[in-house]
Structures are given as structure tokens and as C-alpha cells.
Design an enzyme around this catalytic site. Structure first.
Site, short mmCIF file in Angstrom:
data_model
loop_
_atom_site.label_atom_id
_atom_site.label_comp_id
_atom_site.label_asym_id
_atom_site.label_seq_id
_atom_site.Cartn_x
_atom_site.Cartn_y
_atom_site.Cartn_z
CB ILE A 87 0.52 6.15 2.42
CG1 ILE A 87 2.00 6.47 2.64
CG2 ILE A 87 0.09 4.99 3.32
CD1 ILE A 87 2.29 7.08 4.00
CB CYS A 88 -3.34 2.99 -0.63
SG CYS A 88 -5.07 2.52 -0.77
CG LEU A 89 -3.59 4.24 6.34
CD1 LEU A 89 -3.66 2.72 6.45
CD2 LEU A 89 -2.42 4.78 7.16
CG HIS B 15 -1.90 -1.14 1.21
ND1 HIS B 15 -2.71 -1.44 0.15
CD2 HIS B 15 -2.15 -2.09 2.14
CE1 HIS B 15 -3.43 -2.52 0.42
NE2 HIS B 15 -3.10 -2.94 1.62
#
Length: 207
Positions: free
Chosen positions: A117-119, A110
Site C-alpha cells: 500500500i502506498c500510503l 495505491h
């Protein structure tokens, strides 16, 4: 503790106002007070493996760098990373811009090679009740739970087409297992690997 306050308060008011786009003199007080409070909290009680880079806040309270070390017993043990935080004039109602920066970007499903950042806590799950420490703890947890070092399946495509600001990416988060996720970009549609936990749509090429 006193040094942390002076670090902010000794700066001319005109400079602080300039960072918030020339707003009314009272408009900057909420984010400034909130950031002062969070700055002190991060200095005095940082999450495990996290340290505020003091030099990064000498000239601006709206941009921080946090030094991070991979947690013991994880795939990132002993590795050193840096997180960049940028705060808008609407903070804490608007989430901070957060990304990895520097020479070492963690290899993670991620985390894109440009540091994005994929969050979900960084976008749709953000709440004013959350804080820099909340974000740091979520990122520590994300890295610590990783079972395999690899880039997102759409890394090359995303890095070529994304905006430099990760908040310009429209992320879709899905809790599902064993299913395919689709990834939409400005010029093409393609499939992500089975088990992917997010969908993204980028808004035009990097600039």
C-alpha cells in the site's frame, strides 16, 4: 476485555522475549503494553467494517490480521479484504508493517497486486501518537474515496522487483495534479501515469 489480556499474558515470557530478538527483559515492556492496549481497543471499538481476526493473535501479539469489508455506497461495497499488521520491537516509534493479504487484494490506484500500500501514514507521516485504529481509518478513507478501480501504472514492474516487506520500498509522496511522476527501480527508469501521487524506488528484487 479480560480475555484480551489473558490472550497475551498467559504466554511464557521467554516466547515474548524471543519475538523481540532476545532483548533485555525490560526492553519488551513498552511495545507489549502498547500492543495490549491497542488490541483491546480494536476488539471493543473497531472502526466501521473492521474486525480483529482473533485466531491471528493466539500465538503472537506482534502479528495481527484485521478482516475488512468495503464500506456501503463505495466501489468496494460488500467486498471482503484482510490487512496484515506486523510490529517490530521499536513500536510505536517504528511504524507497523501493513499490507493487504489473502485471496482478494483491492484493485486501487495505491494498492499493488501483491498487497503493498502506498500510503504516507505507513512511513514518513507515522507518529507514535498514531495507532492501528488510525491506520485502519486511513485505509477505509483511501478505499472509500476511490473513483475508479485500477492498479498503479507501475504495478507489474514494482511487483517483479520489490522486497516482500513494503517498508523496504523508498516512497516519495507528492501532492500535485496533472503532472507526471517518475518511478525509479533497480534496473530502469520509467514514467508513471499523469496524476500519480507517489514516486517509488525499490531496493532490489523480491526474495
Amino acid at each position: 476485555m479480560t480475555a484480551g489480556i489473558l490472550l497475551v499474558s498467559v504466554r511464557p515470557l521467554s516466547l515474548v522475549l524471543g519475538e523481540f530478538g532476545g532483548l533485555h527483559p525490560t526492553a519488551h515492556l513498552l511495545p507489549q503494553k502498547r500492543l495490549q492496549k491497542e488490541l483491546l481497543a480494536l476488539q471493543n471499538d473497531p472502526p466501521p467494517g473492521m474486525t480483529l481476526n482473533e485466531k491471528s493473535v493466539q500465538n503472537s501479539i506482534t502479528q495481527w490480521i484485521v478482516d475488512m469489508e468495503g464500506a456501503p455506497g463505495t466501489l468496494y461495497e460488500g467486498e471482503k479484504f484482510q490487512l496484515l499488521f506486523k510490529f517490530s520491537s521499536r513500536y510505536p516509534f517504528d511504524s507497523p508493517q501493513v499490507m493487504f493479504t489473502g485471496e482478494n487484494i483491492p484493485v486501487h490506484p495505491h494498492v499493488y497486486s501483491n498487497g503493498h500500500i502506498c500510503l504516507s501514514i505507513l512511513t514518513e507521516d507515522w507518529s507514535p501518537a498514531l495507532s492501528v485504529q488510525s491506520v485502519c481509518l486511513s485505509i477505509i478513507s483511501m478505499l472509500s474515496s476511490c473513483k475508479e478501480k485500477r492498479r498503479p501504472p507501475d504495478n507489474s514492474f514494482y511487483v517483479r522487483t520489490c522486497n516482500k516487506n513494503p517498508k523496504k520500498t523508498k516512497w516519495w509522496y507528492h501532492e500535485r495534479k496533472g503532472k507526471q511522476a517518475e518511478s525509479w527501480g533497480p534496473h530502469t527508469t520509467k514514467k508513471a501515469a499523469p496524476g500519480a501521487e507517489h514516486i517509488l524506488w525499490t531496493q532490489g528484487p523480491c526474495s
